[in-house]
Design an enzyme around this catalytic site. Structure first.
Site, short mmCIF file in Angstrom:
data_model
loop_
_atom_site.label_atom_id
_atom_site.label_comp_id
_atom_site.label_asym_id
_atom_site.label_seq_id
_atom_site.Cartn_x
_atom_site.Cartn_y
_atom_site.Cartn_z
N SER A 30 -2.53 0.76 -4.85
CA SER A 30 -3.04 1.91 -4.10
C SER A 30 -4.40 2.37 -4.60
O SER A 30 -4.73 2.22 -5.78
CB SER A 30 -2.04 3.07 -4.21
OG SER A 30 -2.54 4.24 -3.60
N ASN A 31 -5.16 2.98 -3.70
CA ASN A 31 -6.39 3.65 -4.09
C ASN A 31 -6.12 4.96 -4.81
O ASN A 31 -7.00 5.51 -5.47
CB ASN A 31 -7.25 3.94 -2.85
CG ASN A 31 -8.06 2.73 -2.42
OD1 ASN A 31 -8.28 1.80 -3.19
ND2 ASN A 31 -8.50 2.73 -1.17
N ASP A 41 0.87 -1.17 0.00
CA ASP A 41 0.00 0.00 0.00
C ASP A 41 0.91 1.23 0.00
O ASP A 41 2.04 1.17 0.48
CB ASP A 41 -0.89 -0.03 1.25
CG ASP A 41 -1.59 1.29 1.48
OD1 ASP A 41 -2.39 1.68 0.62
OD2 ASP A 41 -1.32 1.93 2.52
N ALA A 42 0.42 2.33 -0.53
CA ALA A 42 1.24 3.54 -0.60
C ALA A 42 0.99 4.49 0.57
O ALA A 42 1.88 4.76 1.38
CB ALA A 42 1.00 4.28 -1.92
N TYR A 43 -0.24 4.97 0.69
CA TYR A 43 -0.56 6.04 1.65
C TYR A 43 -0.70 5.50 3.07
O TYR A 43 -1.58 4.71 3.36
CB TYR A 43 -1.83 6.77 1.20
CG TYR A 43 -1.64 7.48 -0.11
CD1 TYR A 43 -0.90 8.66 -0.17
CD2 TYR A 43 -2.16 6.96 -1.29
CE1 TYR A 43 -0.70 9.31 -1.38
CE2 TYR A 43 -1.96 7.61 -2.51
CZ TYR A 43 -1.23 8.78 -2.54
OH TYR A 43 -1.02 9.43 -3.75
N ARG A 61 -7.48 12.55 6.95
CA ARG A 61 -7.25 11.16 6.56
C ARG A 61 -8.50 10.31 6.80
O ARG A 61 -8.87 9.49 5.95
CB ARG A 61 -6.06 10.60 7.35
CG ARG A 61 -5.79 9.12 7.16
CD ARG A 61 -5.45 8.78 5.73
NE ARG A 61 -4.94 7.41 5.62
CZ ARG A 61 -4.75 6.77 4.48
NH1 ARG A 61 -5.04 7.37 3.32
NH2 ARG A 61 -4.28 5.54 4.46
#
EC number: 3.8.1.2
Length: 231
Positions: free
Chosen positions: A119-120, A11-13, A42
């Protein structure tokens, strides 16, 4: 960890990129509410991705990030602060990577693993952040939920990663700091590792969480035993 791993998908964030660094860079201007505003930003960003998915009202992650920030600024009566929203959104395009992110990815790639992001985030915002943090140099692939117009933890997103990377679910180590993401990935069949920097209690126990570590730097010792299998 299982011996059949071929890919490490991140995942990125919140996992590789510090989502709170945008506000922290502007903390003097935001003032005493900086930490709370960042947390609310967030929370709403994620909430909007889930509610829009349930309502079949897709909008890309950059739009959701903008909408969530609007709400957070209004909540703390900062919506009229000239230029603040634009500065925070610009900072979000250049989020800081966690200090151990690049070295961890480099070790995994050198060991023969496919190293990818799932990622989203939509492609434009992802590429901007990865370029700014220099993580783009280490990745084999960066996969966006925007290609399918749905969001994690929909199982179709995890299948999309398998299809694009040419791997089976049991060959993937999926790494995230987000329990909801790991719940979806684990239920799908990925081998999951939680980066639990805050020491949060277990969640989504109906989905198997394989391992938990406190930082990205602890991931390499966990996977090093499999390097001959990956190469």
């Amino acid at each position: 960890m299982v011996d059949s791993l071929r890919a490490c998908v991140f995942d990125a964030y919140g996992t590789l990129l510090d989502v709170h660094s945008a506000v922290m860079r502007n903390a003097d201007e935001v003032g005493a509410s900086a930490e709370a505003l960042s947390m609310l930003w967030r929370q709403r960003q994620l909430e909007y991705s889930w509610t829009r998915t349930l309502m079949h009202q897709y909008a890309d992650f950059w739009q959701l990030t903008d909408e969530a920030l609007t709400f957070a600024l209004r909540t703390y009566h900062l919506e009229d602060r000239k230029g603040l929203k634009d500065r925070l959104m610009s900072a979000y395009k250049e989020l800081s990577a966690y200090p151990d992110a690049a070295e961890t990815l480099e070790k995994l790639k050198s060991a023969g693993y496919i190293v990818a992001i799932l990622s989203n985030g939509n492609d434009e915002m992802l590429q901007a952040a990865l370029k700014a943090s220099k993580l783009d140099r280490v990745l084999d692939s960066c996969l966006s939920a925007d290609d399918l117009k749905i969001y994690k933890p929909d199982p179709r997103i995890y299948q999309f990663a398998c299809d694009r990377l040419g791997v089976n679910p049991n060959e993937v180590c999926f790494v995230s700091s987000n329990a909801w993401d790991l719940g979806g990935a684990g239920k799908f069949g990925f081998n999951t590792v939680r980066i639990n920097r805050q020491g949060n209690p277990p969640e989504y126990e109906f989905a198997p969480l394989k391992h938990q570590v406190n930082s990205l730097s602890e991931l390499w010792p966990l996977l090093a035993k499999n390097v001959t299998k990956a190469a």
